[in-house]
Motif scaffolding. Structure first.
Motif, PDB file in Angstrom:
ATOM      1  N   LYS A  16      50.479  42.885  47.086  1.00  0.00           N
ATOM      2  CA  LYS A  16      50.518  44.342  47.100  1.00  0.00           C
ATOM      3  C   LYS A  16      49.545  44.987  46.113  1.00  0.00           C
ATOM      4  N   ARG A  17      49.508  44.454  44.879  1.00  0.00           N
ATOM      5  CA  ARG A  17      48.704  45.117  43.865  1.00  0.00           C
ATOM      6  C   ARG A  17      48.300  44.152  42.754  1.00  0.00           C
ATOM      7  N   VAL A  18      47.043  44.285  42.328  1.00  0.00           N
ATOM      8  CA  VAL A  18      46.518  43.534  41.195  1.00  0.00           C
ATOM      9  C   VAL A  18      45.850  44.553  40.270  1.00  0.00           C
ATOM     10  N   LEU A  19      46.254  44.544  39.011  1.00  0.00           N
ATOM     11  CA  LEU A  19      45.653  45.420  38.009  1.00  0.00           C
ATOM     12  C   LEU A  19      45.001  44.523  36.969  1.00  0.00           C
ATOM     13  N   MET A  20      43.696  44.757  36.726  1.00  0.00           N
ATOM     14  CA  MET A  20      42.963  43.958  35.752  1.00  0.00           C
ATOM     15  C   MET A  20      42.298  44.884  34.743  1.00  0.00           C
ATOM     16  N   THR A  21      42.158  44.402  33.511  1.00  0.00           N
ATOM     17  CA  THR A  21      41.469  45.171  32.479  1.00  0.00           C
ATOM     18  C   THR A  21      40.255  44.395  31.999  1.00  0.00           C
ATOM     19  N   GLY A  22      39.196  45.129  31.722  1.00  0.00           N
ATOM     20  CA  GLY A  22      37.974  44.523  31.215  1.00  0.00           C
ATOM     21  C   GLY A  22      36.773  45.382  31.564  1.00  0.00           C
ATOM     22  N   ALA A  23      35.725  45.203  30.805  1.00  0.00           N
ATOM     23  CA  ALA A  23      34.485  45.947  31.021  1.00  0.00           C
ATOM     24  C   ALA A  23      33.515  45.054  31.792  1.00  0.00           C
ATOM     25  N   LEU A  24      33.144  45.468  32.981  1.00  0.00           N
ATOM     26  CA  LEU A  24      32.273  44.668  33.838  1.00  0.00           C
ATOM     27  C   LEU A  24      30.803  44.803  33.460  1.00  0.00           C
ATOM     28  N   GLY A  25      30.065  43.730  33.697  1.00  0.00           N
ATOM     29  CA  GLY A  25      28.616  43.741  33.534  1.00  0.00           C
ATOM     30  C   GLY A  25      28.179  44.189  32.153  1.00  0.00           C
ATOM     31  N   PRO A  26      27.173  45.059  32.115  1.00  0.00           N
ATOM     32  CA  PRO A  26      26.644  45.496  30.820  1.00  0.00           C
ATOM     33  C   PRO A  26      27.639  46.323  30.010  1.00  0.00           C
ATOM     34  N   LEU A  27      28.714  46.806  30.628  1.00  0.00           N
ATOM     35  CA  LEU A  27      29.729  47.554  29.877  1.00  0.00           C
ATOM     36  C   LEU A  27      30.441  46.648  28.874  1.00  0.00           C
ATOM     37  N   LEU A  28      30.365  45.340  29.089  1.00  0.00           N
ATOM     38  CA  LEU A  28      30.971  44.376  28.178  1.00  0.00           C
ATOM     39  C   LEU A  28      30.452  44.550  26.746  1.00  0.00           C
ATOM     40  N   TYR A  29      29.198  44.977  26.622  1.00  0.00           N
ATOM     41  CA  TYR A  29      28.553  45.087  25.320  1.00  0.00           C
ATOM     42  C   TYR A  29      28.734  46.465  24.679  1.00  0.00           C
ATOM     43  N   GLU A  30      29.501  47.310  25.311  1.00  0.00           N
ATOM     44  CA  GLU A  30      29.728  48.669  24.818  1.00  0.00           C
ATOM     45  C   GLU A  30      31.179  48.803  24.336  1.00  0.00           C
ATOM     46  N   ALA A  31      31.488  49.935  23.745  1.00  0.00           N
ATOM     47  CA  ALA A  31      32.858  50.224  23.311  1.00  0.00           C
ATOM     48  C   ALA A  31      33.573  50.907  24.469  1.00  0.00           C
ATOM     49  N   VAL A  32      33.826  50.129  25.536  1.00  0.00           N
ATOM     50  CA  VAL A  32      34.366  50.660  26.788  1.00  0.00           C
ATOM     51  C   VAL A  32      35.572  49.825  27.209  1.00  0.00           C
ATOM     52  N   VAL A  33      36.572  50.488  27.743  1.00  0.00           N
ATOM     53  CA  VAL A  33      37.718  49.831  28.343  1.00  0.00           C
ATOM     54  C   VAL A  33      37.672  50.129  29.840  1.00  0.00           C
ATOM     55  N   GLY A  34      37.859  49.100  30.659  1.00  0.00           N
ATOM     56  CA  GLY A  34      37.862  49.285  32.109  1.00  0.00           C
ATOM     57  C   GLY A  34      39.162  48.811  32.715  1.00  0.00           C
ATOM     58  N   VAL A  35      39.562  49.465  33.805  1.00  0.00           N
ATOM     59  CA  VAL A  35      40.761  49.095  34.561  1.00  0.00           C
ATOM     60  C   VAL A  35      40.379  49.018  36.030  1.00  0.00           C
ATOM     61  N   MET A  36      40.612  47.854  36.642  1.00  0.00           N
ATOM     62  CA  MET A  36      40.408  47.695  38.079  1.00  0.00           C
ATOM     63  C   MET A  36      41.782  47.632  38.728  1.00  0.00           C
ATOM     64  N   ASP A  37      42.015  48.533  39.664  1.00  0.00           N
ATOM     65  CA  ASP A  37      43.280  48.636  40.375  1.00  0.00           C
ATOM     66  C   ASP A  37      43.013  48.294  41.836  1.00  0.00           C
ATOM     67  N   VAL A  38      43.565  47.179  42.297  1.00  0.00           N
ATOM     68  CA  VAL A  38      43.333  46.709  43.661  1.00  0.00           C
ATOM     69  C   VAL A  38      44.660  46.739  44.405  1.00  0.00           C
ATOM     70  N   GLN A  39      44.666  47.428  45.546  1.00  0.00           N
ATOM     71  CA  GLN A  39      45.899  47.559  46.324  1.00  0.00           C
ATOM     72  C   GLN A  39      45.695  47.043  47.741  1.00  0.00           C
ATOM     73  N   PHE A  40      46.738  46.400  48.242  1.00  0.00           N
ATOM     74  CA  PHE A  40      46.752  45.812  49.579  1.00  0.00           C
ATOM     75  C   PHE A  40      47.918  46.466  50.317  1.00  0.00           C
ATOM     76  N   GLU A  41      47.628  47.121  51.423  1.00  0.00           N
ATOM     77  CA  GLU A  41      48.671  47.852  52.147  1.00  0.00           C
ATOM     78  C   GLU A  41      48.669  47.442  53.620  1.00  0.00           C
ATOM     79  N   ARG A  42      49.871  47.168  54.139  1.00  0.00           N
ATOM     80  CA  ARG A  42      50.007  46.858  55.567  1.00  0.00           C
ATOM     81  C   ARG A  42      49.851  48.154  56.350  1.00  0.00           C
ATOM     82  N   ILE A  43      48.984  48.121  57.357  1.00  0.00           N
ATOM     83  CA  ILE A  43      48.803  49.258  58.267  1.00  0.00           C
ATOM     84  C   ILE A  43      48.795  48.715  59.690  1.00  0.00           C
TER      85      ILE A  43
END
Length: 178
Positions: A102-129
């Motif tokens: 149904k849902r996966v939530l991940m935290t981290g700074a992707l790519g070049p954002l890794l080297y910055e003072a950045v927080v990232g959140v990836m929210d992935v949702q799977f829904e039956r339709i």
């Protein structure tokens, strides 16, 4: 056949409807991008394909130049990591919330954002339709980054969009157990 029915039939015969992509918001201190698509395969298949990240993430957006070096452990605390041929590696993101299928939530700074003072959140949702599944991936990043969020948002949106396009092809065409 009406034009509306012809369009509907074409969509049903393909892998699903066209992906929807957007920069949801962008400001100097952050941004949000979202990609959503409909697939003509069951949600469980889409979820399983997502976990096989080395099969669909572009080698052009890895540190090692080889997608086979990527892994994603779909468990709380699981790592979206990449190993380097010399024994080193990088943690791209960490699974912080998991509702299997149904849902996966991940935290981290992707790519070049890794080297910055950045927080990232990836929210992935799977829904039956009807006829399959809806897959929605949102990525939000905020903090202090050179280049600022307004300028970074379209670039990140393009890279995420490429990955979602590759994911669609992988999820629909990968072999499934009988």
């Amino acid at each position: 056949m009406s034009k509306r029915n012809a369009i509907l039939a074409a969509a049903l015969l393909g892998a699903g409807s066209a992906a929807q992509a957007e920069v949801v918001s962008a400001a100097p201190n952050g941004f949000e991008v979202r990609h959503s698509l409909q697939l003509t395969v069951p949600p469980a298949t889409v979820y399983a394909a997502f976990g096989q990240i080395g099969g669909w993430w572009s080698k052009d957006h890895t540190y090692s130049g080889n997608s086979a070096n990527l892994r994603l452990s779909l468990s709380p605390g699981g790592c979206f990591c990449e190993r380097f041929p010399d024994g080193g590696g990088v943690e791209h993101m960490r699974v912080t919330y998991l509702d299997p299928g149904k849902r996966v939530l991940m935290t981290g700074a992707l790519g070049p954002l890794l080297y910055e003072a950045v927080v990232g959140v990836m929210d992935v949702q799977f829904e039956r339709i009807a006829g399959g599944a809806r897959f929605t991936l949102s990525y939000r990043a905020a903090g202090f980054a050179k280049g600022n969020g307004v300028e970074l948002a379209p670039q990140v949106d393009k890279v995420i969009g490429e990955q979602v396009k590759r994911f669609r092809a992988f999820a629909v065409n990968r072999p499934r157990a009988l």
